[in-house]
Motif scaffolding. Structure first.
Motif, PDB file in Angstrom:
ATOM      1  N   LYS A 103       0.839  -1.200   0.000  1.00 35.83           N
ATOM      2  CA  LYS A 103       0.000   0.000   0.000  1.00 35.83           C
ATOM      3  C   LYS A 103       0.874   1.251   0.000  1.00 35.83           C
ATOM      4  O   LYS A 103       0.613   2.206  -0.722  1.00 35.83           O
ATOM      5  CB  LYS A 103      -0.902  -0.022   1.236  1.00 35.83           C
ATOM      6  CG  LYS A 103      -1.811   1.173   1.361  1.00 35.83           C
ATOM      7  CD  LYS A 103      -2.455   1.224   2.738  1.00 35.83           C
ATOM      8  CE  LYS A 103      -3.023   2.621   2.974  1.00 35.83           C
ATOM      9  NZ  LYS A 103      -3.427   2.778   4.382  1.00 35.83           N
ATOM     10  N   HIS A 104       1.957   1.205   0.789  1.00 36.49           N
ATOM     11  CA  HIS A 104       2.835   2.367   0.875  1.00 36.49           C
ATOM     12  C   HIS A 104       3.628   2.622  -0.401  1.00 36.49           C
ATOM     13  O   HIS A 104       4.180   3.699  -0.586  1.00 36.49           O
ATOM     14  CB  HIS A 104       3.786   2.233   2.071  1.00 36.49           C
ATOM     15  CG  HIS A 104       3.165   2.722   3.334  1.00 36.49           C
ATOM     16  ND1 HIS A 104       3.517   3.894   3.935  1.00 36.49           N
ATOM     17  CD2 HIS A 104       2.161   2.208   4.087  1.00 36.49           C
ATOM     18  CE1 HIS A 104       2.783   4.082   5.011  1.00 36.49           C
ATOM     19  NE2 HIS A 104       1.946   3.062   5.129  1.00 36.49           N
ATOM     20  N   SER A 132     -10.476  -4.074   4.035  1.00 38.75           N
ATOM     21  CA  SER A 132     -10.519  -3.367   2.768  1.00 38.75           C
ATOM     22  C   SER A 132     -10.567  -1.851   2.989  1.00 38.75           C
ATOM     23  O   SER A 132      -9.900  -1.093   2.294  1.00 38.75           O
ATOM     24  CB  SER A 132     -11.730  -3.839   1.973  1.00 38.75           C
ATOM     25  OG  SER A 132     -11.886  -3.064   0.830  1.00 38.75           O
ATOM     26  N   GLN A 133     -11.365  -1.418   3.975  1.00 38.19           N
ATOM     27  CA  GLN A 133     -11.432   0.021   4.281  1.00 38.19           C
ATOM     28  C   GLN A 133     -10.072   0.558   4.707  1.00 38.19           C
ATOM     29  O   GLN A 133      -9.650   1.621   4.283  1.00 38.19           O
ATOM     30  CB  GLN A 133     -12.423   0.271   5.411  1.00 38.19           C
ATOM     31  CG  GLN A 133     -13.879   0.311   4.950  1.00 38.19           C
ATOM     32  CD  GLN A 133     -14.832   0.221   6.127  1.00 38.19           C
ATOM     33  OE1 GLN A 133     -14.465   0.600   7.249  1.00 38.19           O
ATOM     34  NE2 GLN A 133     -16.025  -0.282   5.880  1.00 38.19           N
ATOM     35  N   HIS A 134      -9.386  -0.228   5.549  1.00 38.71           N
ATOM     36  CA  HIS A 134      -8.079   0.213   6.032  1.00 38.71           C
ATOM     37  C   HIS A 134      -7.063   0.336   4.905  1.00 38.71           C
ATOM     38  O   HIS A 134      -6.268   1.263   4.872  1.00 38.71           O
ATOM     39  CB  HIS A 134      -7.546  -0.773   7.073  1.00 38.71           C
ATOM     40  CG  HIS A 134      -7.965  -0.433   8.462  1.00 38.71           C
ATOM     41  ND1 HIS A 134      -7.231   0.381   9.271  1.00 38.71           N
ATOM     42  CD2 HIS A 134      -9.054  -0.790   9.171  1.00 38.71           C
ATOM     43  CE1 HIS A 134      -7.841   0.521  10.425  1.00 38.71           C
ATOM     44  NE2 HIS A 134      -8.960  -0.191  10.402  1.00 38.71           N
ATOM     45  N   PRO A 177      12.954   3.894   7.900  1.00 35.65           N
ATOM     46  CA  PRO A 177      12.549   3.657   9.290  1.00 35.65           C
ATOM     47  C   PRO A 177      11.229   4.361   9.625  1.00 35.65           C
ATOM     48  O   PRO A 177      10.388   3.820  10.335  1.00 35.65           O
ATOM     49  CB  PRO A 177      13.704   4.252  10.099  1.00 35.65           C
ATOM     50  CG  PRO A 177      14.847   4.331   9.151  1.00 35.65           C
ATOM     51  CD  PRO A 177      14.278   4.502   7.792  1.00 35.65           C
ATOM     52  N   ALA A 178      11.035   5.569   9.050  1.00 32.59           N
ATOM     53  CA  ALA A 178       9.814   6.314   9.341  1.00 32.59           C
ATOM     54  C   ALA A 178       8.589   5.544   8.846  1.00 32.59           C
ATOM     55  O   ALA A 178       7.586   5.431   9.547  1.00 32.59           O
ATOM     56  CB  ALA A 178       9.882   7.691   8.701  1.00 32.59           C
ATOM     57  N   CYS A 179       8.702   5.000   7.585  1.00 33.26           N
ATOM     58  CA  CYS A 179       7.571   4.239   7.047  1.00 33.26           C
ATOM     59  C   CYS A 179       7.330   3.004   7.904  1.00 33.26           C
ATOM     60  O   CYS A 179       6.185   2.649   8.166  1.00 33.26           O
ATOM     61  CB  CYS A 179       7.812   3.774   5.625  1.00 33.26           C
ATOM     62  SG  CYS A 179       8.641   4.922   4.578  1.00 33.26           S
ATOM     63  N   ILE A 183       3.897   1.957   9.445  1.00 30.20           N
ATOM     64  CA  ILE A 183       3.267   0.680   9.129  1.00 30.20           C
ATOM     65  C   ILE A 183       2.944  -0.080  10.410  1.00 30.20           C
ATOM     66  O   ILE A 183       1.867  -0.664  10.541  1.00 30.20           O
ATOM     67  CB  ILE A 183       4.175  -0.148   8.194  1.00 30.20           C
ATOM     68  CG1 ILE A 183       4.140   0.456   6.794  1.00 30.20           C
ATOM     69  CG2 ILE A 183       3.735  -1.610   8.159  1.00 30.20           C
ATOM     70  CD1 ILE A 183       5.071  -0.194   5.800  1.00 30.20           C
ATOM     71  N   ALA A 184       3.863  -0.030  11.382  1.00 30.59           N
ATOM     72  CA  ALA A 184       3.640  -0.742  12.644  1.00 30.59           C
ATOM     73  C   ALA A 184       2.388  -0.219  13.348  1.00 30.59           C
ATOM     74  O   ALA A 184       1.574  -0.993  13.858  1.00 30.59           O
ATOM     75  CB  ALA A 184       4.866  -0.605  13.543  1.00 30.59           C
ATOM     76  N   VAL A 185       2.217   1.102  13.326  1.00 33.60           N
ATOM     77  CA  VAL A 185       1.034   1.699  13.971  1.00 33.60           C
ATOM     78  C   VAL A 185      -0.237   1.293  13.224  1.00 33.60           C
ATOM     79  O   VAL A 185      -1.221   0.845  13.816  1.00 33.60           O
ATOM     80  CB  VAL A 185       1.172   3.241  14.016  1.00 33.60           C
ATOM     81  CG1 VAL A 185      -0.125   3.867  14.527  1.00 33.60           C
ATOM     82  CG2 VAL A 185       2.355   3.635  14.876  1.00 33.60           C
TER      83      VAL A 185
END
Lengths: 596, 92
Positions: A103-104, A132-134, A177-179, A183-185
Motif C-alpha cells: 500500500k505504501h 478493505s477500508q483500512h 525507518p519512518a515508514c 506501518i507498525a502503527v
C-alpha cells in the motif's frame, strides 16, 4: 499487454493460486538483472490477454534474503497494472504487514486471504470489509486449494485490471525507518479492528500429530521410517519403470530405427543410433523417476512434514552448515542424484542450496550400485562382497560430510534458521500431478541439449577416427585413456578401465556395457576377463574412483541448470574428480605399501 | 514483576511475553515477519534433542529457531501453559 504480479509470503498457497489462475501453460520468463526463475503465464482476463508473473514468496519487501532482493528489483523495474497479494488468512496477525508495505508503494493491488477455510479451525476471525477500508483495496477470502471464493476473486482481479489503464512502476523500495514505524502503527490499528486471533493456544490436528511425529524418542525413528518408505516407493517403482522404458527404447531401436538407417554407412548408423538416439533415451529414462520423486516430494513438502525434518535433524546438520532438508535430499540421492538436486529448490538460501548441491553427488546412487555389485561379484568372495559394498556406502557418507565441513565457510547459510512449521495439510491430487508435471518440464527445458550433446561427444570419442574398433586404444578415448596413464596408473587404473571411466561420465548404467565393448567380451564373460586382468586392490581403487567422481552427465546438467552457474557445475566436477583421485591414490598406494 | 530472561532458557510447556529483541537487522526483520513483536505471548512447545532448535508458537504461527537465535530474544512474565481444546463457539 497488461502485466499482473502475484506476491505473497511463503506457505500461503501462492503457487496453488497461480496454478489455478493460469492452468498448465506456464513458462519461465527472463527478466533483466534477475537470476531466479520467475514463472509466468498469459491469461485471458475478460477480453484482454494479461501476463501474470509469480514472484518468489517473501516475508518482507525490505528484507535481506535473495528472494526479497529479487522481488524488490522486479517491482522497481517492471511497470504493473496490478499486484495480487496473497496472505494466509489464519496468520493475518503477522502477514498483514506485507499488504501494508505494498500500500505504501502506491501500487494498484487486490488482497486475497487464502486458506480462509482453515480460519475457524484456529479460532481466527476477520472482517474482509474492514480490512478493505483500512487498505483502500479490494479484499477477498478464498481457498485456492478447494476453489471457494475463487470466482469472486477472479472478478475483482478482472475489474481492477480493467480500471488500470496505465501501468505503474514503483520508486525505490528502500529502507525507510519512518515508514516502518507508520506501518507498525497502522498494523496495530487494523488488527485491533478487523482481525481476532486467540491468544490462548489450542490443540488441533497439528499439535496432536506433532506430539507423535516430533516426539523426543519416537520422532527420529518415525522420520527414518518415513524416508525409507518414500525411498522404496520412488525407486522400487521407478527403477523397474526405467528398465521397462529402456527395453521399449531398445525394441524401437532394433525393430524400427535399425532397418530405417540400414542403408547408411556404419559410422552414420552408429552416430544416429548410439549417439543421438541413446542421448534421447538417456534423457527419457529419467522422466519416470523424476515424476515419482516429485509425487512423493509434493506429499512430504505440502503436508508440512519436510520442515519438520529440519527440526528433527537440526542438531546434527547445523554442525555441517546444512539443515534437515538437505539431509532428506541427500538421502533421496541414494536412489538418483538428479531429482534430489532439483529438489533442493525448496531451500531458499543460496548458500545452503549450493552446499547441498555440492554434497548430493556423493550419495551412492542405484546406477553406481550396479557397477559395484558387478565388480564385487567378479573379484571378491561371497563373504567379502557385502562388506566391500557396505564400506562403499560408509565412504559415500564420509565424502559427503567431509565436503560439507570443508565448504561450509565458502557457502555460508546467511539466512537465519527461523523456519515456519506450517500446519499439517492434505495435498490435493491435482496439485501433486501439477508439481510432477512442472518438474519434468523443468528438467527437459534445461537439460536435454546438454545430455544429448554429451552422449554424442562421448560416442564420437569412442568411434573416431573412422575405421578402428570402437573404444579400442586407437580411438580418441583410447588415446585419452593412454594419455591419462601417468595420472591413473598410480591408482591401479589401467588404460581399459580409464576408458570405462570416460563412458561412466555419461551414465554409470553404461559402464558395464562400455567395459564389454572395451574388452570385446559379452557381458556374461566380462567378469572372468576382468578378474583375470586386475586384482582386488585395483578393483577397489576403481570402485572408489567411480563412487566419488562425477555421477553422470545428467547430474552435471541439473547442477548447472539449478545453480544457474556453469562455474559452479565445473567446480563441483573438479572437486569430485580431485577427491576421487586423492582417495584412490591413498588407498592404492597405502595397500601396496602394506604389500597386499 | 519478573525480570527479563532469555527465550533460550524457557522449557517446553512455558510461555512468556517478548520484551526485547537484540539481533542484527536481517534476523530482526525475519522475526518480525514471523510474528515476534514486543508484547506478544510466545509458547515453547518443545526443544530438539542435543540442544537442538526450539519449537515455539506465536498466535497461530508455529516456528522453529535455533538456540543461538533464541538467546538474542528476551522475555518476561514466564508462565506454564496447557493446550486447550478448540473453543466450540469459534468453530461454528
Amino acid at each position: 499487454m497488461k502485466h499482473v504480479a502475484v506476491l505473497g509470503m511463503p506457505n500461503t498457497g501462492k503457487s496453488t493460486f497461480f496454478n489455478r489462475l493460469t492452468g498448465a501453460n506456464t513458462s519461465i520468463g527472463n527478466w533483466p538483472g534477475i537470476t531466479v526463475d520467475l514463472m509466468m503465464a498469459k491469461v485471458k482476463l475478460g477480453e484482454e490477454l494479461t501476463e501474470v508473473i509469480d514472484l518468489p514468496g517473501i516475508y518482507d519487501l525490505r528484507g535481506f534474503s535473495e528472494d526479497e532482493a529479487v522481488v524488490r528489483r522486479f517491482l522497481e523495474s517492471t511497470p504493473l497494472h496490478l499486484v495480487i497479494i496473497i496472505l494466509n488468512a489464519t496468520q493475518l496477525d503477522r502477514q498483514i504487514s506485507l499488504a501494508l508495505q505494498v500500500k505504501h508503494l502506491n501500487l494498484p493491488a487486490v488482497l486475497l486471504l487464502n486458506m480462509a477455510d482453515e480460519a475457524p479451525q484456529f479460532g481466527v476471525e476477520f472482517d474482509p470489509d474492514k480490512i478493505s477500508q483500512h487498505l483502500g483495496i479490494p479484499v477477498l477470502p478464498i481457498s485456492a486449494k478447494y476453489g471457494n471464493g475463487y470466482e469472486a476473486a477472479l472478478k475483482a482481479i478482472h475489474n481492477a485490471v480493467q480500471q488500470q489503464d496505465k501501468p505503474i512502476i514503483t520508486g525505490s523500495v528502500e529502507m525507510c525507518p519512518a515508514c516502518d514505524e507508520k506501518i507498525a502503527v497502522e498494523m496495530e490499528n487494523l488488527l485491533q479492528q478487523a482481525v481476532s486471533t486467540p491468544e490462548q493456544i489450542q490443540t488441533n490436528l497439528t499439535t496432536q500429530l506433532d506430539r507423535v511425529l516430533l516426539h523426543p524418542i519416537l520422532g527420529l525413528p518415525i522420520f527414518f521410517g518415513a524416508m525409507y518408505l518414500m525411498f522404496k516407493i520412488v525407486y522400487a517403482l521407478g527403477i523397474p519403470l526405467q528398465d521397462q522404458l529402456q527395453k521399449l527404447l531398445d525394441w524401437v531401436q532394433a525393430s524400427a530405427l535399425k532397418p530405417l538407417v540400414a542403408g547408411l554407412p556404419s559410422f552414420w548408423q552408429g552416430f544416429l543410433l548410439d549417439g543421438i538416439y541413446t542421448g534421447l533415451g538417456t534423457v527419457a529414462s529419467f522422466i519416470p523417476i523424476i515424476i515419482l520423486f516429485f509425487f512423493c516430494m509434493a506429499i512430504v513438502e505440502d503436508s508440512g512434514y519436510l520442515s519438520r525434518s529440519a527440526f528433527l535433524m537440526d542438531a546434527f546438520m547445523e554442525r555441517l552448515g546444512l539443515d534437515g532438508r538437505s539431509f532428506v535430499m541427500s538421502l533421496m540421492g541414494f536412489g538418483c542424484n538428479v531429482p534430489a538436486i532439483m529438489g533442493t529448490r525448496v531451500m531458499r538460501s543460496p548458500g545452503l542450496r549450493l552446499l547441498s548441491m555440492l554434497v548430493i553427488p556423493f550419495s551412492l546412487c542405484s546406477a553406481r550400485l550396479n557397477v559395484f555389485i558387478f565388480m564385487t561379484t567378479a573379484l571378491f568372495s561371497q563373504n567379502a562382497a557385502p562388506l566391500v559394498l557396505f564400506s562403499l556406502y560408509i565412504l559415500s557418507f564420509v565424502a559427503a560430510i567431509f565436503t560439507a565441513t570443508l565448504f561450509k565457510s565458502k557457502y555460508p547459510n546467511k539466512e537465519p534458521l527461523v523456519l515456519e512449521l506450517p500446519p499439517y495439510r492434505f495435498p490435493t491430487i491435482g496439485l501433486i500431478f501439477m508439481r510432477a508435471g512442472n518438474e519434468v518440464k523443468n528438467f527437459l527445458r534445461w537439460s536435454y541439449r546438454f545430455i544429448i550433446l554429451g552422449v554424442i561427444a562421448i560416442w564420437l570419442l569412442n568411434n573416431l577416427p573412422p575405421g578402428v574398433p570402437p573404444a579400442s586404444s586407437h580411438t580418441f578415448s583410447g588415446m585419452i585413456g593412454n594419455l591419462t596413464q601417468p595420472l591413473l596408473s598410480p591408482l591401479g587404473i589401467n588404460s581399459q578401465l580409464a576408458v570405462a571411466l570416460i563412458f561412466g561420465f555419461v551414465a554409470k548404467e553404461i559402464v558395464l556395457g562400455g567395459l564389454a565393448v572395451i574388452y570385446g567380451q559379452s557381458e556374461q564373460h566380462l567378469m572372468g576377463a576382468i578378474a583375470h586382468q586386475i586384482d582386488w586392490v585395483q578393483a577397489y581403487s576403481f570402485m572408489l574412483f567411480t563412487l566419488l567422481y562425477v555421477p553422470c552427465l545428467s547430474t552435471v546438467a541439473v547442477l548447472k541448470s539449478e545453480s544457474k552457474s556453469g562455474k559452479f557445475a565445473l567446480m563441483s566436477v573438479a572437486w569430485s574428480v580431485g577427491l576421487a583421485w586423492v582417495a584412490s591414490f591413498i588407498f592404492y598406494q597405502g595397500t601396496r605399501i602394506l604389500s597386499f | 514483576m519478573m525480570s527479563n530472561i532469555r527465550l533460550e532458557a524457557l522449557k517446553p510447556g512455558q510461555s512468556a511475553i517478548i520484551s526485547q529483541i537484540n539481533t542484527e537487522p536481517g534476523l530482526e526483520q525475519r522475526l518480525l515477519a514471523m510474528g515476534f513483536r514486543i508484547g506478544r505471548q510466545i509458547f515453547v512447545l518443545r526443544c530438539g534433542w542435543l540442544s537442538g532448535p526450539l519449537h515455539v508458537r506465536i498466535g497461530t504461527t508455529e516456528v522453529m529457531l535455533r538456540r543461538q537465535e533464541a538467546s538474542q530474544i528476551e522475555v518476561t512474565n514466564v508462565n506454564n501453559f496447557q493446550l486447550r481444546p478448540v473453543n466450540p463457539g469459534a468453530a461454528a
